[in-house]
Each structure stands twice: as structure tokens, then as C-alpha cells.
Design a protein around this motif. Structure first.
Motif, PDB file in Angstrom:
ATOM      1  N   PRO A 167       1.365  -1.247   0.084  1.00  0.00           N
ATOM      2  CA  PRO A 167      -0.007  -0.228   0.140  1.00  0.00           C
ATOM      3  C   PRO A 167       0.622   1.209  -0.123  1.00  0.00           C
ATOM      4  CG  PRO A 167      -0.958  -1.848   1.696  1.00  0.00           C
ATOM      5  CD  PRO A 167       0.443  -2.040   0.768  1.00  0.00           C
ATOM      6  N   MET A 168       0.369   2.300  -1.430  1.00  0.00           N
ATOM      7  CA  MET A 168       1.380   3.534  -0.895  1.00  0.00           C
ATOM      8  C   MET A 168       0.453   4.414  -0.785  1.00  0.00           C
ATOM      9  SD  MET A 168       3.566   1.984  -4.065  1.00  0.00           S
ATOM     10  CE  MET A 168       4.733   3.424  -4.082  1.00  0.00           C
ATOM     11  N   SER A 169       0.884   5.805  -0.116  1.00  0.00           N
ATOM     12  CA  SER A 169       0.326   6.743  -0.153  1.00  0.00           C
ATOM     13  C   SER A 169       0.764   8.305  -0.951  1.00  0.00           C
ATOM     14  CB  SER A 169       0.970   7.644   1.372  1.00  0.00           C
ATOM     15  OG  SER A 169      -0.377   8.739   1.077  1.00  0.00           O
ATOM     16  N   VAL A 170      -0.215   8.726  -1.700  1.00  0.00           N
ATOM     17  CA  VAL A 170      -0.526  10.181  -2.623  1.00  0.00           C
ATOM     18  C   VAL A 170       1.003  11.058  -1.845  1.00  0.00           C
ATOM     19  CG1 VAL A 170      -2.393   9.377  -3.999  1.00  0.00           C
ATOM     20  CG2 VAL A 170      -2.219  10.594  -2.593  1.00  0.00           C
ATOM     21  N   THR A 171       1.252  10.920  -0.841  1.00  0.00           N
ATOM     22  CA  THR A 171       1.787  11.646   0.535  1.00  0.00           C
ATOM     23  C   THR A 171       3.357  11.480  -0.120  1.00  0.00           C
ATOM     24  OG1 THR A 171       1.934  11.365   2.113  1.00  0.00           O
ATOM     25  CG2 THR A 171      -0.143  12.684   1.371  1.00  0.00           C
ATOM     26  N   LYS A 172       3.525  10.196  -0.564  1.00  0.00           N
ATOM     27  CA  LYS A 172       5.040  10.200  -1.322  1.00  0.00           C
ATOM     28  C   LYS A 172       5.501   9.697  -1.940  1.00  0.00           C
ATOM     29  CE  LYS A 172       4.797   8.444   3.362  1.00  0.00           C
ATOM     30  NZ  LYS A 172       5.130   9.698   5.231  1.00  0.00           N
ATOM     31  N   HIS A 173       6.691   9.837  -2.374  1.00  0.00           N
ATOM     32  CA  HIS A 173       7.181  10.454  -3.630  1.00  0.00           C
ATOM     33  C   HIS A 173       7.294   8.818  -4.576  1.00  0.00           C
ATOM     34  CE1 HIS A 173       8.207  14.610  -3.477  1.00  0.00           C
ATOM     35  NE2 HIS A 173       8.522  13.994  -2.715  1.00  0.00           N
ATOM     36  N   TRP A 174       5.853   8.488  -4.723  1.00  0.00           N
ATOM     37  CA  TRP A 174       6.081   7.131  -5.000  1.00  0.00           C
ATOM     38  C   TRP A 174       6.306   7.156  -6.946  1.00  0.00           C
ATOM     39  CZ3 TRP A 174       2.351   6.887  -9.230  1.00  0.00           C
ATOM     40  CH2 TRP A 174       1.460   7.471  -9.245  1.00  0.00           C
ATOM     41  N   GLN A 175       5.939   8.159  -7.269  1.00  0.00           N
ATOM     42  CA  GLN A 175       6.290   7.700  -9.091  1.00  0.00           C
ATOM     43  C   GLN A 175       7.789   7.410  -9.200  1.00  0.00           C
ATOM     44  OE1 GLN A 175       5.177  10.666 -11.825  1.00  0.00           O
ATOM     45  NE2 GLN A 175       3.388  11.153 -10.450  1.00  0.00           N
ATOM     46  N   GLU A 176       8.386   7.519  -7.968  1.00  0.00           N
ATOM     47  CA  GLU A 176      10.148   7.463  -7.827  1.00  0.00           C
ATOM     48  C   GLU A 176      10.804   6.400  -7.480  1.00  0.00           C
ATOM     49  OE1 GLU A 176       8.767  10.554  -6.991  1.00  0.00           O
ATOM     50  OE2 GLU A 176       9.442  12.241  -7.485  1.00  0.00           O
ATOM     51  N   GLU A 177       9.639   6.291  -6.620  1.00  0.00           N
ATOM     52  CA  GLU A 177      10.007   4.425  -6.005  1.00  0.00           C
ATOM     53  C   GLU A 177       9.486   3.290  -7.437  1.00  0.00           C
ATOM     54  OE1 GLU A 177       8.116   1.221  -2.468  1.00  0.00           O
ATOM     55  OE2 GLU A 177       9.071   3.816  -1.991  1.00  0.00           O
ATOM     56  N   ILE A 178       8.584   3.411  -8.226  1.00  0.00           N
ATOM     57  CA  ILE A 178       8.007   2.851  -8.850  1.00  0.00           C
ATOM     58  C   ILE A 178       9.567   2.533 -10.311  1.00  0.00           C
ATOM     59  CG2 ILE A 178       6.763   2.386 -11.195  1.00  0.00           C
ATOM     60  CD1 ILE A 178       4.506   3.104  -9.032  1.00  0.00           C
ATOM     61  N   GLU A 179       9.490   3.876 -10.348  1.00  0.00           N
ATOM     62  CA  GLU A 179      10.660   4.130 -11.312  1.00  0.00           C
ATOM     63  C   GLU A 179      12.423   3.310 -11.157  1.00  0.00           C
ATOM     64  OE1 GLU A 179      11.432   8.108 -11.452  1.00  0.00           O
ATOM     65  OE2 GLU A 179       9.436   8.471 -13.471  1.00  0.00           O
ATOM     66  N   LEU A 180      12.176   3.239 -10.014  1.00  0.00           N
ATOM     67  CA  LEU A 180      13.727   2.180  -9.686  1.00  0.00           C
ATOM     68  C   LEU A 180      13.766   1.289  -9.747  1.00  0.00           C
ATOM     69  CD1 LEU A 180      14.126   4.370  -5.367  1.00  0.00           C
ATOM     70  CD2 LEU A 180      16.176   4.294  -7.551  1.00  0.00           C
ATOM     71  N   ILE A 181      11.901   0.765  -9.435  1.00  0.00           N
ATOM     72  CA  ILE A 181      11.726  -1.234  -9.823  1.00  0.00           C
ATOM     73  C   ILE A 181      11.967  -1.661 -10.629  1.00  0.00           C
ATOM     74  CG2 ILE A 181       9.850  -2.653  -9.273  1.00  0.00           C
ATOM     75  CD1 ILE A 181      11.018  -1.635  -6.291  1.00  0.00           C
ATOM     76  N   PHE A 182      11.770  -0.359 -11.915  1.00  0.00           N
ATOM     77  CA  PHE A 182      11.629  -0.888 -13.274  1.00  0.00           C
ATOM     78  C   PHE A 182      13.122  -0.153 -13.650  1.00  0.00           C
ATOM     79  CE2 PHE A 182       7.456  -0.757 -13.971  1.00  0.00           C
ATOM     80  CZ  PHE A 182       6.946  -1.238 -15.078  1.00  0.00           C
ATOM     81  N   GLN A 183      14.646   0.848 -12.910  1.00  0.00           N
ATOM     82  CA  GLN A 183      15.225   1.125 -13.889  1.00  0.00           C
ATOM     83  C   GLN A 183      15.894  -0.448 -13.135  1.00  0.00           C
ATOM     84  OE1 GLN A 183      15.967   4.194 -12.183  1.00  0.00           O
ATOM     85  NE2 GLN A 183      15.390   5.835 -13.116  1.00  0.00           N
ATOM     86  N   ALA A 184      16.059  -1.132 -11.673  1.00  0.00           N
ATOM     87  CA  ALA A 184      16.767  -1.967 -11.157  1.00  0.00           C
ATOM     88  C   ALA A 184      16.721  -3.712 -11.588  1.00  0.00           C
ATOM     89  CB  ALA A 184      16.264  -1.713 -10.169  1.00  0.00           C
ATOM     90  N   VAL A 185      15.457  -3.552 -12.281  1.00  0.00           N
ATOM     91  CA  VAL A 185      15.227  -5.204 -12.444  1.00  0.00           C
ATOM     92  C   VAL A 185      14.795  -4.854 -13.982  1.00  0.00           C
ATOM     93  CG1 VAL A 185      13.420  -6.743 -12.710  1.00  0.00           C
ATOM     94  CG2 VAL A 185      12.988  -5.200 -10.730  1.00  0.00           C
ATOM     95  N   GLY A 186      15.386  -3.750 -14.671  1.00  0.00           N
ATOM     96  CA  GLY A 186      15.667  -3.510 -16.059  1.00  0.00           C
ATOM     97  C   GLY A 186      17.244  -4.268 -16.260  1.00  0.00           C
TER      98      GLY A 186
END
Length: 432
Positions: free
Chosen positions: A125-144
Motif C-alpha cells: 500500500p502506497m500513499s499519494v503523499t509520498k514520492h511513489w513515482q520515483e519508487e516505481i521508476e527505481l523498480i523498473f530501472q533496477a530489474v531492467g
């Protein structure tokens, strides 16, 4: 006022929902990494994780028994989880599971087609108050850095939304009623922004775009297509979040007497207002609205992109490049609408009025022209009720009637609702 009070950042106001995302996707290990692991298994086997030791690099996704392929998917999931652990640190909440429902054996388009494995990456569960977009970008960069990505029509991106701002807050019954109203009111407009194959997807609960989970207190948007880039995943999430905001604020009483359904342009205007209600520093809206306009233009008239085109676009987004200009084509016909031998039928799974005519073109020379009506029970107007058509243009006949021949196509009523009958033409099973 004290200096600490002046410097304290103001808390965001407005709706603060929580969300979680489930990303179904195919992955394939990079060739250079595979070679390094193969070499290291001979030279330094004791320092390697078990999932690399058990990985069968020679196993193809279209071969082997179910147990071997299940073991391979388990190794893939463990490898992806380890990459995420290293990237985000402890207690991040992300997980990765194998997903046999993606049917890797049916893949035909990606390169090295037998090397891909289906997984599902699941966020906490992720909150819209956090910088969630950067976290998703990190996931794709790392796995990629370790795997290639691929998506097709078997994949989806599911987004759960709850009211927030904490996990303890769940939807009330009146709020769920508003969500249901929003699902019904925006249904047709929403489908205009989806690829044709996702508009009536049976895994997306027929014509409902959200459903409630009483156990988790969430509403889940299941209709959206799969993703293979962080940018598209972010847009899918924002779609769900803004629909949530819209359901809470829209004046449904004011449209009770409305005679028309809203279109995609009206929905985009509504969501453009909704995203302004979310925290601006974490839910950047301009790119999202441009994405909606792109969907509207790209899928108009049932146009769609090929599987290869979709993945070319997703790869460009992963690499931070502008996607190439692509020309979409017409949507492919449904699989169950294939005509029988010697017949070219225009029938498919379609909603029809209670009594209507259905066009069927025959390629048999000298075939009689008939017209008839489709009744509630699915019977046609053939037999004694048929008559010769004197009109010009396409031959109009009743839907094919059930035949005593086991190899003849049949018109089957699938459901009746009010003054609408839904039926489909079913072909006989193949004989071997």
C-alpha cells in the motif's frame, strides 16, 4: 511564531487515498548476465544464491513438464525480489510472484521467444503523499538492468485504491455506492480510452470497471492493459486515483435526467480537474492528461497497436526516449467470430435489440436471401417465417439456427437483459 513553526512544511489537503499496483509482465534474463552466471557456477558455486544455482537456462517455456516450469518461475520470482531488496533496502513491502496464467508457451512475437517467463510484481500500500513515482521508476530501472520486459494482451495492470490516508480507513457503504455510480456513469467513456481488446475483457468483470473487495476495503480497477515501463504504470495508477476522486466529488444527482452518456472528452476534462485535488508534488498531472489524449486519439474507431508496436513504445519510455510515431491499425476480429467454411458471417458477440435483424453474407452462389427477426429466445425467422428480400444491398437473414448437423455453426443466446438479447455464433469443435 518560532522559526521551527515557520519552516514546518504544510500538510497536504484534499483526498489522500492509498493504492497498490499489481503488474503482470514477462521477463527474460539479459544474455550477458546469463553467460556470467553460467561461468560463475563453475568457478565460484558456493557464493551464489540458490535461485541462480537452480535456474535452468536451457529450459524453454514451451517444453518440459509443469513441475520444471513451475520451479523455473519460482527462481525468476526470487531473483526479481532479491533485486528489489538490494534496491530499496529492508521492509519495502514489494514482492514478486510467478504467474503461470500468462501462458508463456503461447508467445510468438518477442525475440528469443522461448526464454520468457511470466511474473507479477506487487507493490505494498502506497500513499499519494509520498514520492511513489520515483519508487516505481527505481523498480523498473533496477530489474531492467538484469531482465528484458515484454507485455501483451494477456498481461494487465491492476490498481487497488482505498480512501486513506491510513490503511485502517476503508470505504463506507455510501462511498461504495458512489464508486458504483461512477463505474456505471463513466463506463462507455472509459472504454474509449482502452485498447479494443480490453473493453469487454471477461477477466475484467464484463462491463464493470471496478469492484469492491470487502476483505481489504479497496476498490480495484482491472480493465487496464499491461505495462512494460514505469511511465505507463504511473499513468495507469493515476487513472485509478482520479476515478476514485471523481466518484467522491461528482454530482450524480444533477445528471439523473440526462439522456446521453458522457464521452471520452468529457471524462478527460473531469479527470483533469480531479488530479488537481491530489498532492501536486507527487501526482504530476500534465503528462497524465497528455497520456489520456493520446489514448483517445490512438484507440478511436477501434484502432489498436500490434504487440510489437506496444513493446517498441514501452522500451522507448524505459530508456527516456520519445516513442516513435506509430500508425495504429484496426482491431482484430474476435476469435469466436471466425466464419464457417464456405460462409462469410458478420456476426459476433454483440448486444442487439430485442427484435432485430442480423446481416450474414454467404459466398455460396445461388444461395436464397432470407430475412427474419431475432426473438427473446434466440430463435430466428427462418423456416416458414422466412421471405425473399426484395431490397438491394447486402442479403439480410436471421442468425443461423441450430442444426441437427453437429458440424454446423449455431446461434446461442448468452444472456437477456431488459429489451436486449446478447448472442454469439459458435463454431463446432474441430475433429481430429
Amino acid at each position: 511564531m518560532s522559526s521551527s513553526g515557520r519552516n514546518k512544511k504544510a500538510l497536504p489537503t484534499g483526498p489522500l487515498p492509498l493504492f497498490g499496483v499489481e503488474i503482470e509482465i514477462y521477463v527474460k534474463i539479459h544474455k550477458d548476465l546469463e553467460e556470467k552466471i553460467r561461468d560463475r557456477r563453475y568457478r565460484d558455486i558456493h557464493s551464489m544464491p540458490m535461485y541462480w544455482l537452480e535456474w535452468d537456462f536451457d529450459l524453454q517455456n514451451g517444453q518440459g513438464n509443469l513441475e520444471k516450469k513451475a520451479k523455473q518461475r519460482e527462481c525468476v520470482g526470487k531473483a526479481v525480489r532479491e533485486i528489489i531488496d538490494v534496491t530499496l533496502g529492508a521492509n519495502h513491502g514489494w514482492t514478486c510472484e510467478s504467474d503461470a496464467s500468462l501462458k508463456e508457451w503461447a508467445l510468438t512475437e518477442p525475440p528469443d521467444v522461448r526464454k520468457w517467463w511470466g511474473i507479477e510484481i506487487i507493490s505494498p500500500p502506497m500513499s499519494v503523499t509520498k514520492h511513489w513515482q520515483e519508487e516505481i521508476e527505481l523498480i523498473f530501472q533496477a530489474v531492467g538492468r538484469h531482465f528484458d520486459f515484454w507485455t501483451n494482451e494477456c498481461c494487465a495492470c491492476h490498481v487497488h485504491v482505498s480512501p486513506g490516508p491510513t490503511k485502517k480507513v476503508k470505504y463506507t457503504t455510501p462511498q461504495l455506492v458512489r464508486m458504483a455510480k461512477g463505474a456505471f456513469f463513466w463506463e462507455e467513456a472509459f472504454k474509449e480510452l482502452l485498447p479494443p481488446e480490453r473493453r469487454n475483457n471477461r477477466y475484467a468483470l464484463a462491463n464493470h470497471m471496478v469492484f469492491a473487495s470487502s476483505e481489504l476495503g479497496t476498490v480495484e480497477l482491472r480493465r487496464q492493459a499491461g505495462v512494460a515501463s514505469a511511465m505507463t504504470a504511473i499513468h495507469r495508477i493515476l487513472f485509478a486515483l482520479t476515478l476514485h476522486v471523481s466518484a467522491f466529488r461528482y454530482d450524480f444527482d444533477g445528471v439523473k435526467t440526462r439522456k446521453t452518456r458522457p464521452d471520452a472528452a468529457e471524462l478527460i476534462r473531469e479527470l483533469a480537474g480531479c488530479i488537481k485535488k491530489l498532492p501536486g508534488d507527487t501526482c504530476h498531472g500534465s503528462r497524465f492528461i497528455n497520456f489520456l489524449y493520446w489514448c483517445q486519439e490512438s484507440y478511436a474507431g477501434n484502432k489498436c497497436y500490434s504487440e510489437k508496436q506496444i513493446n517498441i513504445r514501452e522500451k522507448a519510455l524505459r530508456e527516456g526516449k520519445t516513442p516513435p510515431k506509430q500508425t495504429p491499425g484496426p482491431a482484430p476480429p474476435p476469435m469466436n467470430a471466425a466464419p464457417a467454411a464456405g460462409q462469410r458471417a458478420t456476426t459476433s458477440t454483440t448486444s442487439l435489440p430485442l427484435r432485430t435483424t442480423q446481416t450474414v453474407r454467404t459466398s455460396q452462389p445461388g444461395a436464397p436471401a432470407r430475412t427474419g427477426t431475432m426473438g427473446r429466445g434466440g430463435g430466428g425467422g427462418g423456416g416458414n417465417n422466412s421471405r425473399t428480400s426484395n431490397t438491394r444491398g447486402p442479403v439480410i437473414v436471421s442468425p443461423p439456427l441450430p442444426s441437427r448437423r453437429s458440424d454446423a455453426p449455431r446461434a446461442v443466446v448468452t444472456s437477456v437483459s431488459g429489451n436486449r438479447t446478447i448472442y454469439e455464433v459458435r463454431q463446432p469443435p474441430e475433429r481430429y
